[in-house]
Design a protein around this motif. Structure first.
Motif, short mmCIF file in Angstrom:
data_model
loop_
_atom_site.label_atom_id
_atom_site.label_comp_id
_atom_site.label_asym_id
_atom_site.label_seq_id
_atom_site.Cartn_x
_atom_site.Cartn_y
_atom_site.Cartn_z
N PHE A 213 -30.07 -14.43 -3.99
CA PHE A 213 -31.38 -14.92 -3.55
C PHE A 213 -32.40 -13.79 -3.36
CE2 PHE A 213 -29.15 -18.75 -1.47
CZ PHE A 213 -29.26 -19.48 -2.64
N LEU A 214 -31.96 -12.55 -3.47
CA LEU A 214 -32.87 -11.42 -3.22
C LEU A 214 -33.03 -10.54 -4.44
CD1 LEU A 214 -31.82 -10.40 0.42
CD2 LEU A 214 -33.63 -11.95 -0.33
N GLN A 215 -32.99 -11.14 -5.62
CA GLN A 215 -33.27 -10.41 -6.84
C GLN A 215 -34.74 -10.00 -6.87
OE1 GLN A 215 -30.67 -9.77 -9.31
NE2 GLN A 215 -29.62 -10.39 -7.45
N ASN A 216 -34.99 -8.76 -7.31
CA ASN A 216 -36.34 -8.22 -7.40
C ASN A 216 -37.06 -8.26 -6.05
OD1 ASN A 216 -37.05 -7.15 -9.99
ND2 ASN A 216 -39.01 -8.18 -9.82
N THR A 217 -36.27 -8.15 -4.98
CA THR A 217 -36.80 -8.28 -3.62
C THR A 217 -36.39 -7.08 -2.78
OG1 THR A 217 -36.60 -10.69 -3.79
CG2 THR A 217 -36.81 -9.76 -1.57
N ILE A 218 -37.31 -6.66 -1.90
CA ILE A 218 -37.01 -5.64 -0.90
C ILE A 218 -37.18 -6.27 0.48
CG2 ILE A 218 -39.39 -4.74 -0.91
CD1 ILE A 218 -38.14 -1.93 -0.41
N THR A 219 -36.35 -5.86 1.43
CA THR A 219 -36.42 -6.40 2.79
C THR A 219 -36.86 -5.32 3.77
OG1 THR A 219 -34.07 -5.97 3.10
CG2 THR A 219 -34.68 -8.15 2.33
N ASP A 220 -37.48 -5.75 4.86
CA ASP A 220 -37.91 -4.81 5.89
C ASP A 220 -37.75 -5.47 7.25
OD1 ASP A 220 -38.79 -2.43 6.91
OD2 ASP A 220 -40.75 -2.47 5.94
N GLN A 221 -37.78 -4.68 8.31
CA GLN A 221 -37.47 -5.16 9.66
C GLN A 221 -38.25 -4.36 10.69
OE1 GLN A 221 -35.54 -2.18 10.24
NE2 GLN A 221 -35.72 -2.02 8.05
N HIS A 222 -38.15 -4.76 11.99
CA HIS A 222 -39.00 -4.19 13.04
C HIS A 222 -40.45 -4.20 12.56
CE1 HIS A 222 -35.47 -2.62 15.25
NE2 HIS A 222 -35.03 -2.15 14.11
N PHE A 223 -40.88 -5.27 11.93
CA PHE A 223 -42.03 -5.21 11.05
C PHE A 223 -43.36 -5.09 11.78
CE2 PHE A 223 -44.84 -7.08 7.68
CZ PHE A 223 -44.65 -6.07 6.75
N SER A 224 -43.81 -6.13 12.45
CA SER A 224 -45.10 -6.05 13.13
C SER A 224 -45.07 -5.04 14.27
CB SER A 224 -45.49 -7.42 13.69
OG SER A 224 -45.61 -8.37 12.67
N GLN A 225 -43.97 -4.99 14.98
CA GLN A 225 -43.87 -4.11 16.15
C GLN A 225 -44.07 -2.64 15.78
OE1 GLN A 225 -41.73 -6.54 15.36
NE2 GLN A 225 -42.09 -8.01 17.00
N ARG A 226 -43.69 -2.25 14.59
CA ARG A 226 -43.84 -0.86 14.17
C ARG A 226 -44.92 -0.69 13.10
NH1 ARG A 226 -37.50 1.32 14.23
NH2 ARG A 226 -37.01 0.46 16.29
N GLY A 227 -45.74 -1.70 12.91
CA GLY A 227 -46.88 -1.60 12.00
C GLY A 227 -46.49 -1.22 10.59
N ARG A 228 -45.51 -1.91 10.03
CA ARG A 228 -44.95 -1.50 8.74
C ARG A 228 -45.56 -2.23 7.54
NH1 ARG A 228 -38.51 -0.64 10.41
NH2 ARG A 228 -38.83 1.49 11.14
N GLU A 229 -46.66 -2.95 7.77
CA GLU A 229 -47.26 -3.71 6.68
C GLU A 229 -47.66 -2.80 5.51
OE1 GLU A 229 -48.17 -5.88 10.58
OE2 GLU A 229 -48.10 -3.80 9.86
N GLY A 230 -48.41 -1.75 5.81
CA GLY A 230 -48.85 -0.84 4.75
C GLY A 230 -47.71 -0.10 4.09
#
Length: 341
Positions: A213-230
């Motif tokens: 289900f995660l082909q061509n996909t990258i995952t991320d975490q602690h997302f909003s709390q650490r300002g990782r959008e950019g």
């Protein structure tokens, strides 16, 4: 006078000869095989066979989400739940077992190349009905587990046995076909957007989990709390060279939040905050400016990336087999600044 030690030895010898004459050669009992990489097992010491249902859990770190863990337990069929990690303790054992419905819970600390290829570790993994990867350092997980017996077992559990598998924090970060390795230290959003070729921006394809289900996909975490959008957008810009003109996708999860994906690819959000789904709008087009020591520009008429934000209260039906749903809008980057519309 015969010492006590010698007396006991004579008695043992007499019993040995007596039993041998009457029952044949004695075969001493085989001691149980101990797993030197296990931090402990609670519940039933014997493995059982259970009817499982596949699933995928992406947890964003910090406090674990009880409802999401119960979701995994339900799909384990009440079997054996195994946690793997490189550092840390056995805190998941009692936490999960006390939720009820499991035959056993065991934590393995797999922190060397030898451990990653240990036969008892391999056997324990192969017998699992649910597998969870704890938080830690994803660079260590990738360095030690890729190409090992651990990877072999994980691939069997995903593709053949089809058990539920999940991870939190660093354990979530290694779930996709593409991963941020973190092997040269952490990078923040501003740094990634100002120089997408910063030496700390280490992204690549991984064979370790790479769930269907995660082909061509990258995952991320602690997302909003650490300002990782950019930072995540910077990852995706760099991965364009590996995507083979297929749409790059990303799933990012806030702390105290989890995304659960069932056997049909339908996603559900648990917890207190948000999950984010990103997808390229134009897979056949490159970012306008993605160069060393140069701020990123990925605009494409202000429609570079489609995004969807979901929390547990909303929970629309999101099908990860199609990624076809109503999007909230677009993210784009102009001269190193992330914007949305």
């Amino acid at each position: 006078m015969i010492s006590t030690k010698h007396f006991h030895a004579m008695i043992y010898f007499f019993l040995f000869i007596t039993y041998s004459c009457s029952a044949g050669t004695i075969t001493p009992p085989i001691p149980p095989v101990q797993n030197s990489y296990s931090l402990g097992r609670v519940g039933n010491a014997e493995d059982i066979q259970a009817e499982v249902e596949s699933g995928l859990l992406l947890m964003g770190g910090s406090t674990d989400v009880d409802a999401a863990m119960r979701w995994m337990i339900e799909r384990s069929g009440g079997g054996d739940f195994v946690i793997i990690r490189v550092s840390g303790g056995d805190g998941y054992n009692d936490y999960l077992y006390n939720m009820g419905g499991l035959n056993s819970v065991e934590t393995l600390r797999i922190n060397t190349a030898e451990a990653s290829n240990d036969e008892k570790v391999y056997e324990t993994l192969m017998n699992a009905e649910a597998l969870f990867i704890a938080g830690g350092d994803q660079s260590q997980y990738l360095r030690l587990w890729e190409g090992s017996k651990v990877e072999e077992a994980i691939q069997y559990l995903i593709h053949e046995k089809q058990i539920p598998i999940g991870g939190t924090s660093a354990g979530c970060a290694i779930m996709g076909e593409f991963v941020y390795t973190g092997e040269r230290g952490s990078i923040i959003s501003q740094e990634a957007l100002q120089n997408p070729f910063d030496e700390r921006l280490t992204v690549r394809r991984s064979s370790l989990i790479n769930h269907p289900f995660l082909q061509n996909t990258i995952t991320d975490q602690h997302f909003s709390q650490r300002g990782r959008e950019g930072r995540l957008v910077g990852f995706m810009a760099r991965l364009k060279s590996l995507s083979e003109n297929l749409p790059l996708k990303a799933i990012a999860v806030d702390e105290k939040t989890a995304v659960a994906i069932d056997k049909n690819g339908l996603a559900k959000v648990f917890g207190q905050a948000n999950a984010f789904f990103l997808m390229e709008s134009n897979a056949d087009k490159l970012p306008e400016i993605v160069q060393k020591q140069t701020p990123l520009t990925w605009n494409l008429d202000q429609q570079a990336l489609k995004y969807k934000t979901v929390n547990a209260g909303q929970n629309p039906t999101l099908n990860l087999k199609t990624w076809d749903w109503d999007w909230d809008g677009f993210w784009y980057v102009e001269a190193g600044e992330l914007k949305s519309n």
